[in-house]
Design a protein around this motif. Structure first.
Motif, PDB file in Angstrom:
ATOM      1  N   ALA B  43       0.875  -1.177   0.000  1.00  0.00           N
ATOM      2  CA  ALA B  43       0.000   0.000   0.000  1.00  0.00           C
ATOM      3  C   ALA B  43       0.911   1.225   0.000  1.00  0.00           C
ATOM      4  O   ALA B  43       1.609   1.484   0.979  1.00  0.00           O
ATOM      5  CB  ALA B  43      -0.909   0.007   1.218  1.00  0.00           C
ATOM      6  N   MET B  44       0.900   1.961  -1.121  1.00  0.00           N
ATOM      7  CA  MET B  44       1.804   3.093  -1.296  1.00  0.00           C
ATOM      8  C   MET B  44       1.147   4.363  -0.744  1.00  0.00           C
ATOM      9  O   MET B  44       0.825   5.287  -1.489  1.00  0.00           O
ATOM     10  CB  MET B  44       2.087   3.257  -2.786  1.00  0.00           C
ATOM     11  CG  MET B  44       3.143   2.378  -3.386  1.00  0.00           C
ATOM     12  SD  MET B  44       3.452   0.722  -2.830  1.00  0.00           S
ATOM     13  CE  MET B  44       5.139   0.523  -3.458  1.00  0.00           C
ATOM     14  N   ILE B  45       0.949   4.436   0.562  1.00  0.00           N
ATOM     15  CA  ILE B  45       0.252   5.566   1.190  1.00  0.00           C
ATOM     16  C   ILE B  45       1.304   6.564   1.633  1.00  0.00           C
ATOM     17  O   ILE B  45       1.959   6.377   2.663  1.00  0.00           O
ATOM     18  CB  ILE B  45      -0.609   5.092   2.370  1.00  0.00           C
ATOM     19  CG1 ILE B  45      -1.463   3.886   1.982  1.00  0.00           C
ATOM     20  CG2 ILE B  45      -1.442   6.253   2.907  1.00  0.00           C
ATOM     21  CD1 ILE B  45      -2.436   4.137   0.846  1.00  0.00           C
ATOM     22  N   ASP B  46       1.468   7.651   0.880  1.00  0.00           N
ATOM     23  CA  ASP B  46       2.610   8.539   1.107  1.00  0.00           C
ATOM     24  C   ASP B  46       2.239  10.015   1.123  1.00  0.00           C
ATOM     25  O   ASP B  46       3.069  10.866   0.788  1.00  0.00           O
ATOM     26  CB  ASP B  46       3.700   8.281   0.062  1.00  0.00           C
ATOM     27  CG  ASP B  46       3.265   8.642  -1.354  1.00  0.00           C
ATOM     28  OD1 ASP B  46       2.075   8.969  -1.553  1.00  0.00           O
ATOM     29  OD2 ASP B  46       4.115   8.599  -2.256  1.00  0.00           O
TER      30      ASP B  46
ATOM     31  N   VAL C  26       2.456   4.769  -8.818  1.00  0.00           N
ATOM     32  CA  VAL C  26       2.769   3.342  -8.909  1.00  0.00           C
ATOM     33  C   VAL C  26       2.282   2.778 -10.242  1.00  0.00           C
ATOM     34  O   VAL C  26       2.972   2.004 -10.896  1.00  0.00           O
ATOM     35  CB  VAL C  26       2.106   2.553  -7.763  1.00  0.00           C
ATOM     36  CG1 VAL C  26       2.788   1.214  -7.584  1.00  0.00           C
ATOM     37  CG2 VAL C  26       2.063   3.339  -6.482  1.00  0.00           C
ATOM     38  N   THR C  67      -1.874   7.647  -4.291  1.00  0.00           N
ATOM     39  CA  THR C  67      -0.780   8.638  -4.142  1.00  0.00           C
ATOM     40  C   THR C  67      -1.180  10.050  -4.563  1.00  0.00           C
ATOM     41  O   THR C  67      -0.523  10.672  -5.407  1.00  0.00           O
ATOM     42  CB  THR C  67       0.500   8.226  -4.909  1.00  0.00           C
ATOM     43  OG1 THR C  67       0.283   8.322  -6.319  1.00  0.00           O
ATOM     44  CG2 THR C  67       0.939   6.805  -4.576  1.00  0.00           C
ATOM     45  N   PRO C  68      -2.227  10.612  -3.963  1.00  0.00           N
ATOM     46  CA  PRO C  68      -2.716  11.937  -4.381  1.00  0.00           C
ATOM     47  C   PRO C  68      -1.984  13.077  -3.688  1.00  0.00           C
ATOM     48  O   PRO C  68      -2.212  13.358  -2.517  1.00  0.00           O
ATOM     49  CB  PRO C  68      -4.180  11.900  -3.946  1.00  0.00           C
ATOM     50  CG  PRO C  68      -4.160  11.023  -2.724  1.00  0.00           C
ATOM     51  CD  PRO C  68      -3.035  10.038  -2.897  1.00  0.00           C
ATOM     52  N   LEU C 100      -9.093   5.349   3.933  1.00  0.00           N
ATOM     53  CA  LEU C 100      -8.337   6.583   4.102  1.00  0.00           C
ATOM     54  C   LEU C 100      -9.292   7.763   3.996  1.00  0.00           C
ATOM     55  O   LEU C 100      -9.906   8.004   2.958  1.00  0.00           O
ATOM     56  CB  LEU C 100      -7.238   6.646   3.036  1.00  0.00           C
ATOM     57  CG  LEU C 100      -6.223   5.485   3.188  1.00  0.00           C
ATOM     58  CD1 LEU C 100      -5.660   5.070   1.854  1.00  0.00           C
ATOM     59  CD2 LEU C 100      -5.114   5.892   4.137  1.00  0.00           C
ATOM     60  N   ARG C 103      -8.962  11.019   1.143  1.00  0.00           N
ATOM     61  CA  ARG C 103      -9.342  10.749  -0.245  1.00  0.00           C
ATOM     62  C   ARG C 103     -10.803  10.328  -0.360  1.00  0.00           C
ATOM     63  O   ARG C 103     -11.442  10.581  -1.396  1.00  0.00           O
ATOM     64  CB  ARG C 103      -8.419   9.702  -0.854  1.00  0.00           C
ATOM     65  CG  ARG C 103      -8.530   8.331  -0.201  1.00  0.00           C
ATOM     66  CD  ARG C 103      -7.551   7.367  -0.816  1.00  0.00           C
ATOM     67  NE  ARG C 103      -6.177   7.714  -0.456  1.00  0.00           N
ATOM     68  CZ  ARG C 103      -5.105   7.092  -0.933  1.00  0.00           C
ATOM     69  NH1 ARG C 103      -5.254   6.092  -1.798  1.00  0.00           N
ATOM     70  NH2 ARG C 103      -3.902   7.436  -0.556  1.00  0.00           N
ATOM     71  N   GLY C 137      -6.046  -1.677   3.321  1.00  0.00           N
ATOM     72  CA  GLY C 137      -5.179  -1.067   2.327  1.00  0.00           C
ATOM     73  C   GLY C 137      -5.937  -0.932   1.035  1.00  0.00           C
ATOM     74  O   GLY C 137      -7.017  -0.356   0.989  1.00  0.00           O
ATOM     75  N   VAL C 138      -5.407  -1.504  -0.038  1.00  0.00           N
ATOM     76  CA  VAL C 138      -6.076  -1.394  -1.324  1.00  0.00           C
ATOM     77  C   VAL C 138      -6.768  -2.703  -1.707  1.00  0.00           C
ATOM     78  O   VAL C 138      -7.234  -2.855  -2.819  1.00  0.00           O
ATOM     79  CB  VAL C 138      -5.077  -0.978  -2.427  1.00  0.00           C
ATOM     80  CG1 VAL C 138      -4.540   0.413  -2.129  1.00  0.00           C
ATOM     81  CG2 VAL C 138      -3.944  -1.973  -2.529  1.00  0.00           C
TER      82      VAL C 138
END
Lengths: 265, 265, 265
Positions: B43-46, C26, C67-68, C100, C103, C137-138
């Motif tokens: 999970a690319m939560i950045d 990603v 990744t916003p 999240l 978002r 997560g996703v």
């Protein structure tokens, strides 16, 4: 017989130039992998705080204006400042110029800073040179042949090399234009191959040879690897993999057997 | 006989730990694919708004300072805060430390926050430990052996595990150092393999076993898969594909047959 | 017999729609490569300054909230404004919605702007529709079947198409729901395949046919290519390569032989 510009391919493997890339988020992984496969050392240093200092350490610098954030715009200006002060050659790839106003303005301003090379497709070069039909997104609507006057005007304006990539590539600099026949249409089905070619131009320029020869060698290397990869590929996925392998293995002599060129002027 | 640390590979597949990655734009796709291939969930939560809260949900967190934007710097600080509060193990990968001042300062400050693991190449670890010749871009100029004193000093300072990746890997923690022989030089021709290894360290740490064993297992998994992939690969493109396949298929027992290690201290 | 919606695949190759993607870092390379392989033309125009104007030129627009960054949030709002003004169809992919908060709030607000299509996994759609167990997560924790009420509610709210991707895909619009059986579990072991499917939905919507048929065709194309790729793949690396090749080669008639569907309502 191998021309001098093709000797640069073997030199690249020996010298392993350090290439700083400030490029778009789409093409980053492929660009880094192309540089590694070819024998160069990629460093994606693209922050405002670090880009300028690093440009003094790098052998060559690539600027690419795809997906340009505010920070990347600032970092690109810093990289130009650092490269200019240190005498590091730098390349600009004007992705989408002529279609998108904001980046076109940015690139146009940077052309006054004398880039060592400018590499784009026919529509981008035509737009920057003040001619051209415009592109559609990142694709070219003009032919390479139509871009010749614009390329010549831009070479005069920048004092550097201008490369127009397409089915046949055109490399122009003061008093010299070269037509290169190489490549394969499958290159257009893999995202970022043009951007990676821009990075490879920066790598070849990092060798310190004649800039026209360096840009020409980068195009020949890219195109010859595509020809080799297309022999075994059954689609764009397999082609991409085989292209990286070919970029790695090809020697100067092998490239000479795959490509052809002429210098009419 | 399979040592306990290698049993973690089969555990990873069963547990499918959720790994939060705050990593660079170049290595993002490969890191996510490596985690998926190994059996973890990436999970690319950045973002600054979400990174802290998510670190409480994740099994492990990776911070990597390649291509660090202002937002990513903030998000990394938030992730450390969230991970610390929740007891989530976290790894820092100091890409370019020692060469680039801004990120070096950032990483140095984070070392005081007690990362569970620090993973880098010999030059990065040497620079952070106050020794070393410095690197060139993201490549190491120091040998793994030369980085041993710095790794020991950093393990003492952080109270965590310090891994130096190279031709032979060195894993150091309080009172223990392990030398691991595995891998293949083709790993250095694919961009982001070191960064993906950092992500895999976070995945293994998420299993809750001994941190030294976890980091060691991540390196062994990575290296053994490279050895397997190198048998069939004809270049960096095909190697990259085969490496992902091998990461997916390898079992604890198969890794034990491919790698070797010693704990001299 | 080939149903009308599958004829769109051959139409896509002929029309080569221009697809603007504002997507996560990603999935960017894979999404661009999927669009190229399928026969569309990707343009990753995601800056606040350019996204709105470009949405008027594009055939279809994808918004994806993985990744916003702050700039991407602004650019996405600009793209919606530009797409709405020009009548360009647009798709939103709510990666991580329900898990999240930041978002989720953003996507929820955009649903009032009448997206042409919304594509997510069962947990994301359930969360946005006000039901659901939440994801991790996703990944999805809800089943596609459980997401049916939420999908219906969201189709009513937006007036558009809602797609729930999973082992069996569900496509819902006013008065119509279709269950599509296609795909392969290996799709879940390659990062960004769901995000690329969202981009392909925007490409198919760009053809101007019925939106329900367009979204269905995108899913069938994606799934059929996965089935074909899985026949030869030995792991996620080789599968990814073969999937791109299959996306490129598959015709409408071949997809019809690989997938099945039913319209129960």
């Amino acid at each position: 017989m191998v021309m001098s510009f093709l000797d640069l391919r073997d030199e690249l493997r020996a010298a392993a130039p350090l290439v700083q890339c400030l490029t778009n988020s789409v093409a980053m992984p492929l660009s880094a992998n192309v540089l590694l496969a070819a024998g160069a050392s990629p460093a994606m240093i693209d922050t405002p705080e670090e880009a300028g200092d690093f440009a003094a350490l790098a052998s060559g610098v690539l600027l690419n204006v795809g997906t340009p954030t505010a920070e990347r715009y600032t970092a690109m200006r810093e990289a130009v400042r650092g490269a200019t002060a240190a005498g590091t050659p730098w390349v600009i790839d004007p992705v989408g110029a002529g279609v998108l106003a904001h980046r076109t303005f940015f690139v146009d301003a940077l052309l006054d800073a004398s880039p060592t090379a400018l590499r784009g497709n026919a529509s981008e070069i035509s737009a920057l040179g003040g001619t051209g039909a415009g592109g559609r997104g990142v694709d070219a609507a003009d032919t390479v042949e139509q871009a010749l006057p614009a390329a010549r005007a831009l070479a005069e304006r920048t004092g550097g090399v201008v490369a127009v990539s397409g089915p046949v590539d055109l490399i122009v600099s003061a008093g010299r234009s070269t037509w290169l026949t190489s490549g394969d249409p499958l290159l257009t089905l893999v995202s970022g191959t043009g951007c990676a070619l821009g990075a490879l131009c920066a790598a070849y320029l990092g060798l310190g040879a004649d800039p026209h020869d360096a840009v020409l060698a980068a195009h020949a290397h890219t195109g010859a690897a595509a020809q080799l990869a297309a022999r075994s590929a059954t689609g764009p996925g397999g082609f991409s993999t085989a292209w990286l392998d070919a970029l790695h293995h090809l020697t100067s002599a092998e490239i000479a057997d795959l490509v052809s060129w002429k210098d009419p002027s």
